[in-house]
Design a protein around this motif. Structure first.
Motif, mmCIF file in Angstrom:
data_model
loop_
_atom_site.group_PDB
_atom_site.id
_atom_site.type_symbol
_atom_site.label_atom_id
_atom_site.label_comp_id
_atom_site.label_asym_id
_atom_site.label_seq_id
_atom_site.Cartn_x
_atom_site.Cartn_y
_atom_site.Cartn_z
ATOM 1 N N PHE A 1 0.730 -1.112 -0.073
ATOM 2 C CA PHE A 1 -0.098 -0.033 0.026
ATOM 3 C C PHE A 1 0.908 1.431 0.137
ATOM 4 N N VAL A 2 1.933 1.234 0.861
ATOM 5 C CA VAL A 2 2.876 2.371 0.743
ATOM 6 C C VAL A 2 3.648 2.422 -0.468
ATOM 7 N N SER A 3 4.251 1.440 -1.001
ATOM 8 C CA SER A 3 4.757 1.486 -2.397
ATOM 9 C C SER A 3 3.994 1.815 -3.542
ATOM 10 N N TYR A 4 2.890 1.486 -3.690
ATOM 11 C CA TYR A 4 2.087 1.919 -4.637
ATOM 12 C C TYR A 4 1.725 3.290 -4.447
ATOM 13 N N GLY A 5 1.602 3.643 -3.105
ATOM 14 C CA GLY A 5 1.030 5.138 -2.986
ATOM 15 C C GLY A 5 2.346 5.990 -3.420
ATOM 16 N N PHE A 6 3.574 5.669 -3.176
ATOM 17 C CA PHE A 6 4.779 6.518 -3.539
ATOM 18 C C PHE A 6 4.697 6.466 -4.961
ATOM 19 N N GLU A 7 4.375 5.346 -5.741
ATOM 20 C CA GLU A 7 4.417 5.253 -7.130
ATOM 21 C C GLU A 7 3.335 6.227 -7.702
ATOM 22 N N PHE A 8 2.440 6.409 -7.139
ATOM 23 C CA PHE A 8 1.357 7.501 -7.314
ATOM 24 C C PHE A 8 1.937 8.836 -7.251
ATOM 25 N N HIS A 9 2.420 9.092 -6.199
ATOM 26 C CA HIS A 9 3.090 10.633 -5.967
ATOM 27 C C HIS A 9 4.342 10.700 -6.622
ATOM 28 N N ASP A 10 5.048 9.821 -7.098
ATOM 29 C CA ASP A 10 6.183 9.899 -7.787
ATOM 30 C C ASP A 10 5.811 10.266 -9.346
ATOM 31 N N TYR A 11 4.576 9.502 -9.734
ATOM 32 C CA TYR A 11 4.136 9.862 -11.169
ATOM 33 C C TYR A 11 3.452 11.317 -11.167
ATOM 34 N N LEU A 12 2.900 11.739 -10.239
ATOM 35 C CA LEU A 12 2.493 13.057 -10.222
ATOM 36 C C LEU A 12 3.224 14.156 -10.296
ATOM 37 N N SER A 13 4.384 13.794 -9.687
ATOM 38 C CA SER A 13 5.672 14.748 -9.694
ATOM 39 C C SER A 13 6.228 14.745 -11.054
#
Length: 223
Positions: free
Chosen positions: A128-140
């Protein structure tokens, strides 16, 4: 070739040691000894010492007055600062992402959000944390705010460490999962203001969870 191999060894040692701290395999405040770390990582002392120096500079490792090393603690003050900075920077990133997102970006974000939701439903906190950070990184990435992204990258691994810590000591709330859904919805609708507000609310909610979890761990240690 020898020089390149040495550089790879040095970098690999740094990343491997840093990951163990982020994942709490080396726990907060845990004393660390060079010879034990060298054995754990299967490396010689030279690349290890260079890795240690880099991690000291990044405040993942702390050199005590007696010269001994320990893993940096997790503190309420630090987590507050990190998440408050993130809420401001990532709010603007979400706004810009809503403006710039292409159909392909929306498709990719849909896939990431599905993985976030699935991991939440399965109680798989670490993914859940890993995919959450993937989401945030993609937005960046799609925000095209390169200076914002550079500043965030300096905080990213510390933020990830706190999120991993939260996951080790309890579950994330449904609000954390729904926050990603709302941010994605605002971006898909090209609602820049809504995306910014949703992102800030999401990160501040995560901050509240992190604070409660740290306080709970501290109370248990004092009991």
């Amino acid at each position: 070739m020898v020089i390149r191999s040495r550089r790879l060894s040095k970098d690999n040692t740094y990343y491997a040691l840093k990951q163990k701290i982020i994942d709490s395999e080396l726990e907060p405040n845990q004393p660390v000894h060079e010879e034990k770390l060298a054995a754990l990582l299967g490396v010689s002392r030279t690349p290890l010492r260079e890795a240690i120096q880099r991690l000291e500079n990044e405040n993942f490792l702390v050199r005590q007055p007696n010269g001994r090393l320990r893993v940096a603690t997790v503190t309420i003050k630090e987590v507050e600062e990190i998440f408050l900075i993130r809420s401001m920077l990532e709010g603007y990133i979400a706004r810009s992402a809503a403006r710039n997102a292409t159909d392909k970006d929306i498709h990719n974000l849909t896939t990431i959000v599905k993985k976030i939701k699935q991991s939440f439903q399965l109680g798989d906190n670490q993914n859940f944390v890993s995919y959450g950070f993937e989401f945030h990184d993609y937005l960046s990435e799609i925000s095209q705010l390169t200076t914002f992204e550079k500043v965030l990258n300096q905080l990213r691994d510390h933020s990830l460490r706190y999120c991993r810590f939260v996951s080790m000591h309890g579950d994330w709330s449904k609000q954390a999962d729904e926050g990603h859904d709302l941010i994605f919805q605002m971006i898909a609708e090209k609602n820049e203001e809504g995306a910014e507000q949703a992102m800030r609310a999401h990160i501040l909610s995560s901050l509240s969870t992190a604070l409660k979890r740290i306080e709970g761990v501290e109370d248990n240690e004092e009991a």
